[in-house]
Write an enzyme that holds these catalytic residues in place. Structure first.
Site, PDB file in Angstrom:
ATOM      1  N   ASP A  13     -36.137 -22.222 -19.165  1.00 49.37           N
ATOM      2  CA  ASP A  13     -36.750 -20.957 -19.566  1.00 49.37           C
ATOM      3  C   ASP A  13     -37.980 -20.693 -18.701  1.00 49.37           C
ATOM      4  O   ASP A  13     -38.853 -21.546 -18.599  1.00 49.37           O
ATOM      5  CB  ASP A  13     -37.191 -21.003 -21.029  1.00 49.37           C
ATOM      6  CG  ASP A  13     -36.005 -20.926 -21.970  1.00 49.37           C
ATOM      7  OD1 ASP A  13     -34.865 -20.856 -21.463  1.00 49.37           O
ATOM      8  OD2 ASP A  13     -36.202 -20.946 -23.186  1.00 49.37           O
ATOM      9  N   ASP A 132     -25.400 -13.523 -27.945  1.00 49.49           N
ATOM     10  CA  ASP A 132     -26.094 -14.266 -28.991  1.00 49.49           C
ATOM     11  C   ASP A 132     -25.441 -13.873 -30.309  1.00 49.49           C
ATOM     12  O   ASP A 132     -25.469 -12.696 -30.686  1.00 49.49           O
ATOM     13  CB  ASP A 132     -27.589 -13.912 -29.022  1.00 49.49           C
ATOM     14  CG  ASP A 132     -28.319 -14.368 -27.760  1.00 49.49           C
ATOM     15  OD1 ASP A 132     -27.770 -15.239 -27.039  1.00 49.49           O
ATOM     16  OD2 ASP A 132     -29.422 -13.854 -27.497  1.00 49.49           O
TER      17      ASP A 132
END
Lengths: 255, 232
Positions: A13, A132
């Site tokens: 990330d 997601d």
């Protein structure tokens, strides 16, 4: 048997060009340098890397592209970059910087034709659609698509959306279970199974893996690739350990 | 400072050439993207890169008068590589873009991989070179393809006949060895083409630029055998 090895993918990330999740390698001073981390993962036989940009600013995104370019020069395995890609122009910039694939998430839900455009312009192998998904019993498949980092429910059925993304030219689905992400409880097997069965393209399972068994379960659920972040960054499980474990269960891995 | 040899990456209108450039850098070559037919015909090393679709790439090559340039350099025995789609373009045609003629340097047709497995084939698979191969080695390489050259083409693998700028001499002058990979069914994953004791031609259905050390080392050997680069 396919002959193809199941891929193990560490995910990093990024925020404003820096890796933001806690990372601690043995024998490596934590310099906060994503390049150094990327090279360690390559050395540990990672099959590719996924970078997720969580920058909220234009400046942050520019920095991200520069980081991708810097890492590309040294890294000789594939890189997928996702996070905040809102247009074909954004995708082009990252591909020019050295990403091999780009993953679109919220933008594809809001404007599905972006999938056709990226696939048409750069090839299906470049176009990853990230989904997601969260459990929702009112959906036909039992799973609903969420966007904006899980904050917004879309009313879209996860399996139906995956199928549409594939028909629009997505070359891969990066499937994250919001319910499992960060829980260490393992991949959401039912979700993975349903999506993998519904589409004729590879599915990357993501969210929840913390033990060797979880990777085997993910594979057995039909995933072509298995993604994890925290457990690699914290040095809890090594990629080589996972591959040896999978090989001992007759799963094809690149060792 | 000693100038590094140039590696020309043929302009086929695709955006993501950073990985191929990075491979060139790792090989200590100076990468330059070019669509100039003169340069492509004569440069010391040329790579035809591999992302996009067969039809648009051929249109781009034909429009820039690069078809003849590519054929000329291959028949002159100059070191030339094709990667992924870049390999497929060397053949006569492809199911991906019916009716579009390829470079037609090699005999055969590109087809959609005949498998019920997920397509594209995305990830690492093994290449198995035939015993007589002298450049290709066994190992894991990275693929991202839905199309390929069926292993059924192996028996007839040869320089295509009667193409522009070629003669029947080419057929006897070139010797081809290949590697296969199985994804549901076997396909040709790499070809080494030898002429005058050099493997001037290397074609890879996989991505050597994304295949870790294996890919870099394969191309380093290829360049050395062509006297372009020596081990430091």
């Amino acid at each position: 048997m396919s002959g193809l090895a199941v891929r193990i993918i560490p995910c990093l990330d990024f925020k404003d060009g820096r890796v933001v999740k806690g990372i601690k390698f043995e024998n490596l001073i934590d310099s906060g340098d994503p390049l150094e981390r990327a090279l360690v993962y390559e050395e540990q036989s990672a099959d590719e890397l996924t970078f997720l940009d969580i920058s909220a600013t234009v400046e942050g995104r520019k920095t991200m592209a520069a980081e991708v370019a810097r890492i590309r020069k040294r890294l000789s395995i594939p890189i997928t970059v996702g996070g905040g890609i809102g247009s074909v122009g954004d995708a082009a910039r990252l591909l020019e910087s050295g990403a091999d694939r780009v993953s679109v998430n919220s933008a594809a839900v809001r404007n599905p034709s972006i999938v056709d455009q990226i696939a048409g312009q750069f090839g299906v192998q470049c176009a990853v659609v990230a989904i997601d998904a969260a459990k929702n019993d009112t959906m036909p498949s039992g799973y609903e698509v969420k966007i904006a980092a899980g904050a917004v429910a879309t009313g879209l059925d996860a399996v139906a959306w995956a199928r549409e993304a594939a028909s629009r030219g997505a070359g891969e689905i990066l499937l994250t279970s919001i319910d499992r992400d960060g829980t260490n409880l393992g991949y959401e097997r039912e979700l993975t199974r349903r999506v993998a069965r519904a589409v004729g393209i590879p599915v990357v399972a993501s969210g929840g893996a913390s033990k060797l068994e979880h990777f085997l379960e993910g594979y057995q659920s039909g995933a072509s690739a298995l993604l994890a972040a925290g457990i690699f960054h914290r040095g809890e499980v090594s990629i080589i350990e996972i591959k040896k474990y999978l090989a001992s269960h007759n799963v094809e891995v690149r060792l | 400072m000693i100038e590094r040899p140039k590696l020309i990456i043929v302009e086929t209108g695709v955006a993501n050439l950073a990985s191929v450039r990075a491979l060139a850098e790792r090989l200590d070559l100076e990468p330059e993207v070019s669509g100039d037919p003169e340069l492509v015909a004569r440069a010391p090393v040329v790579i035809l890169p591999g992302v996009g679709a067969f039809g648009p790439a051929m249109e781009k090559l034909a429009g820039a008068k690069l078809v003849r340039a590519m054929r000329a350099r291959v028949s002159a025995g100059l070191p030339t590589a094709g990667i992924c789609l870049g390999m497929q373009l060397f053949f006569e045609e492809s199911e991906e873009s019916p009716g579009i003629r390829g470079l037609g340097i090699l005999k055969g047709k590109v087809t959609r991989l005949p498998t019920a497995l997920p397509l594209p084939q995305l990830g690492w698979n093994r290449i198995e070179p035939e015993k007589s191969a002298r450049l290709l080695e066994r190992g894991w390489v990275y693929f991202a393809n839905s199309y390929g050259v069926d292993a059924a083409n192996l028996a007839a693998l040869n320089y295509a006949e009667a193409g522009e700028g070629t003669t029947s001499q080419h057929q006897s002058r070139f010797e081809f060895f290949s590697a296969t990979t199985t994804y549901g069914a076997p396909f040709i994953s790499a070809i080494e083409g030898w002429s005058e004791n050099k493997p001037s031609l290397i074609l890879c259905q996989f991505h050597p630029e994304l295949s870790g050390r294996f890919g870099t080392e394969l191309f380093a050997r290829w360049l050395e055998l062509n006297s372009i680069r020596r081990e430091a």
